[in-house]
Scaffold this active site. Structure first.
Site, PDB file in Angstrom:
ATOM      1  N   HIS A 188       2.429  -3.803   6.811  1.00  0.00           N
ATOM      2  CA  HIS A 188       1.522  -2.536   6.439  1.00  0.00           C
ATOM      3  C   HIS A 188       1.504  -1.519   7.506  1.00  0.00           C
ATOM      4  O   HIS A 188       2.279  -1.668   8.387  1.00  0.00           O
ATOM      5  CB  HIS A 188       0.173  -3.217   6.567  1.00  0.00           C
ATOM      6  CG  HIS A 188       0.037  -3.846   5.096  1.00  0.00           C
ATOM      7  ND1 HIS A 188      -0.670  -3.456   3.974  1.00  0.00           N
ATOM      8  CD2 HIS A 188       0.180  -5.118   4.564  1.00  0.00           C
ATOM      9  CE1 HIS A 188      -0.657  -4.452   3.071  1.00  0.00           C
ATOM     10  NE2 HIS A 188      -0.077  -5.436   3.503  1.00  0.00           N
ATOM     11  N   HIS A 242       0.908  -1.127  -0.046  1.00  0.00           N
ATOM     12  CA  HIS A 242      -0.006  -0.058   0.020  1.00  0.00           C
ATOM     13  C   HIS A 242       0.752   1.180   0.073  1.00  0.00           C
ATOM     14  O   HIS A 242       1.660   1.668   0.859  1.00  0.00           O
ATOM     15  CB  HIS A 242      -0.911  -0.044   1.364  1.00  0.00           C
ATOM     16  CG  HIS A 242      -2.053  -1.180   1.110  1.00  0.00           C
ATOM     17  ND1 HIS A 242      -2.617  -1.730   2.280  1.00  0.00           N
ATOM     18  CD2 HIS A 242      -2.692  -1.566  -0.124  1.00  0.00           C
ATOM     19  CE1 HIS A 242      -3.555  -2.533   1.638  1.00  0.00           C
ATOM     20  NE2 HIS A 242      -3.450  -2.307   0.508  1.00  0.00           N
ATOM     21  N   GLU A 247       0.368  -4.540  10.962  1.00  0.00           N
ATOM     22  CA  GLU A 247       0.137  -3.121  11.038  1.00  0.00           C
ATOM     23  C   GLU A 247       1.359  -2.475  11.890  1.00  0.00           C
ATOM     24  O   GLU A 247       1.288  -2.552  13.062  1.00  0.00           O
ATOM     25  CB  GLU A 247      -1.332  -2.718  11.337  1.00  0.00           C
ATOM     26  CG  GLU A 247      -2.175  -3.449  10.610  1.00  0.00           C
ATOM     27  CD  GLU A 247      -2.601  -2.920   9.081  1.00  0.00           C
ATOM     28  OE1 GLU A 247      -1.704  -1.629   8.892  1.00  0.00           O
ATOM     29  OE2 GLU A 247      -3.282  -3.527   8.486  1.00  0.00           O
ATOM     30  N   ARG A 261      -2.999   4.855  -2.304  1.00  0.00           N
ATOM     31  CA  ARG A 261      -2.896   3.553  -1.887  1.00  0.00           C
ATOM     32  C   ARG A 261      -2.699   2.623  -2.576  1.00  0.00           C
ATOM     33  O   ARG A 261      -1.686   1.485  -2.293  1.00  0.00           O
ATOM     34  CB  ARG A 261      -4.328   3.299  -1.054  1.00  0.00           C
ATOM     35  CG  ARG A 261      -4.442   1.933  -0.597  1.00  0.00           C
ATOM     36  CD  ARG A 261      -5.853   1.674   0.148  1.00  0.00           C
ATOM     37  NE  ARG A 261      -6.310   0.586   0.300  1.00  0.00           N
ATOM     38  CZ  ARG A 261      -6.082  -0.212   1.497  1.00  0.00           C
ATOM     39  NH1 ARG A 261      -5.608   0.200   2.431  1.00  0.00           N
ATOM     40  NH2 ARG A 261      -6.712  -1.406   1.654  1.00  0.00           N
ATOM     41  N   ARG A 319      -5.873  -6.788  -2.222  1.00  0.00           N
ATOM     42  CA  ARG A 319      -7.119  -7.247  -2.566  1.00  0.00           C
ATOM     43  C   ARG A 319      -7.131  -7.994  -3.730  1.00  0.00           C
ATOM     44  O   ARG A 319      -8.253  -8.484  -4.312  1.00  0.00           O
ATOM     45  CB  ARG A 319      -8.224  -6.153  -2.484  1.00  0.00           C
ATOM     46  CG  ARG A 319      -8.372  -5.364  -1.295  1.00  0.00           C
ATOM     47  CD  ARG A 319      -9.006  -6.212  -0.105  1.00  0.00           C
ATOM     48  NE  ARG A 319      -9.180  -5.316   0.951  1.00  0.00           N
ATOM     49  CZ  ARG A 319      -8.117  -4.850   1.926  1.00  0.00           C
ATOM     50  NH1 ARG A 319      -7.128  -5.310   1.921  1.00  0.00           N
ATOM     51  NH2 ARG A 319      -8.570  -4.084   2.920  1.00  0.00           N
TER      52      ARG A 319
HETATM   53 ZN   LIG Z   1      -1.643  -1.687   4.031  1.00  0.00          ZN
END
Ligand SMILES: [Zn+2]
Length: 463
Positions: free
Chosen positions: A344, A218, A419, A273, A292
């Site tokens: 992420h 991202h 994350e 993103r 995704r």
């Molecule tokens: Zn991410």
């Protein structure tokens, strides 16, 4: 961060009741992209690798505010619907298991501020303004202090600022040239805009299990790229400190899995993103959410079929050259790779498969949980930073087509989605002072993780 809301093509009726509250505002017809601020029509012509790019001047987020709000479960649809109604972007939505409340981070354009504040007061929501002017935060983040480079003339990499792709590539080349017995740099494919996808392999010899790390999937999650490179740095330039890490494992690290997107965030829109692929059916909406787009349980929830959405799953699984390159590499090395780590930001969470659903857990969930507990404990011991641990769909919300789920589906037993910092004080615009501490604590966590996994891999499998 795997953000925001989701759309699905069809919802099975038995799920409808439970999902209705979460997804009330998200039918495809109402899904609209975050109202991005308009930029000046002036175009800059950028020349790179012989390719020409017309890039608009940077978008300004002047006057945009970041609000944090505590939201009861029943009011989630109200706050979610602000993105469609008022052009707000939900940066993050974290579930608190104890209070059953959601903590929302909402990026709010000046035009929507009044409406957002009205909703907060109408529903009596506790909230605070955590960033008063996003553009000022972006300006601070990118401010280029003078660095002394006399002691490292061979490459421009530091842990004191966010670097360009060019700097990162130079650093990887430097490591390959300086430590040829340890590091080889591989080009595993090309992006839509023809940038190379570079992977570093760190190895001291054959026949070892391997870990694969992806960063930067991202684009706006800058600290994930710097953290991947920091891990590479510690493994290679301080290899004597933790010899067991290289004695026991091979390391495959791709710090910039979405190089087009990353450059776009540096030159044009800090909050981009997705990838930057061109979609002939939606010529004004570029890109696909790479996380995704992987071909396992693709488009089964937590993604969108709208090309303008920031969680667009793509026209088909693996429609993006970036995800295809990772797929091909994983398939080629799937017997060797035992650990997959997707980096992420943000929220400080260490997440286990599956992402696509919270209803089913992998067979080895307890194993995954136990080794991860070592990791988050080590992170906490290193710097005091707390990472929450649990299933992805349980801590956040379901997201299908992720790299971690795909890796796990190939038989890679230990797959994690992490994350990184922070918990919403700065969100995506993490100050550069936190680059090194974020990398450092993650490296400590990784050491503990790999120690624990090493022990598990030693044990004979009982059948
Ligand atoms: Zn991410």
């Amino acid at each position: 961060m795997d953000t925001t809301k989701s759309t699905t093509k069809t919802l099975p009726s038995f799920l409808l009741t439970t999902l209705l509250l979460l997804f009330l505002s998200t039918s495809p017809s109402t899904a609209s992209p975050f109202a991005r601020p308009s930029s000046s029509p002036d175009q800059q012509l950028i020349l790179e690798n012989g390719h020409q790019y017309h890039v608009q001047k940077p978008i300004s987020y002047s006057g945009y505010k970041l609000f944090k709000a505590d939201v009861e479960e029943t009011l989630v649809p109200v706050v979610d619907s602000l993105d469609v109604e008022a052009g707000v972007e939900v940066w993050s939505r974290r579930k608190d298991r104890r209070s059953r409340k959601y903590e929302f981070d909402l990026l709010t354009p000046p035009s929507a501020e009044m409406e957002v504040r009205q909703v907060f007061s109408e529903y009596n929501l506790r909230y605070q303004e955590v960033i008063g002017d996003l553009q000022s935060a972006i300006n601070m983040e990118g401010k280029d202090d003078e660095f002394f480079s006399w002691n490292r003339p061979a490459h421009p990499m530091t842990w004191e600022k966010y670097h360009s792709l060019e700097d990162m590539n130079q650093y990887m080349d430097y490591l390959g040239a300086e430590y040829p017995h340890l590091v080889t740099i591989h080009e595993i494919g090309h992006s839509s805009e023809n940038r190379t996808l570079r992977l570093a392999k760190v190895s001291t010899g054959p026949n070892k299990p391997a870990i694969f790390i992806d960063g930067g999937m991202h684009a706006r999650e800058w600290v994930s790229l710097s953290t991947a490179l920091y891990i590479l740095h510690r493994l290679v330039e301080f290899s004597w400190e933790e010899p067991q890490l290289l004695d026991r494992f091979d390391w495959y690290i791709i710090p910039a899995a979405n190089p087009d997107g990353y450059e776009y965030t540096r030159n044009h829109d800090r909050l981009w993103r997705k990838t930057r692929s061109h979609n002939p059916d939606a010529p004004f909406c570029h890109g696909v959410d790479a996380n995704r787009n992987f071909g396992y349980k693709w488009f089964t929830g937590g993604s969108s079929d709208q090309p303008c959405s920031s969680i667009y799953a793509g026209p088909a699984p693996f429609s993006e050259p970036e995800t295809r390159a990772i797929r091909d590499f994983l398939i080629q090395h799937k017997n060797q790779i035992k650990v997959y780590l997707a980096l992420h930001a943000y929220s400080q969470m260490w997440m286990l498969p599956y992402s696509f659903t919270g209803e089913v857990r992998p067979q080895n969930y307890d194993d995954l949980y136990n080794v991860s507990l070592r990791a988050v404990t080590a992170i906490n011991n290193a710097t005091g930073t707390q990472y929450r641990l649990g299933g992805t769909a349980e801590l956040l919300y379901p997201a299908s087509g992720t790299s971690g789920d795909y890796a796990h589906s190939l038989g890679i037993p230990y797959a994690f989605n992490v994350e990184l910092r922070d918990r919403g004080r700065y969100g995506f615009i993490l100050p550069k002072e936190q680059i090194e501490p974020t990398g450092y604590e993650m490296f400590q966590g990784l050491k503990a993780l790999m120690e624990s996994i090493h022990q598990k891999l030693q044990k004979p499998v009982l059948s």
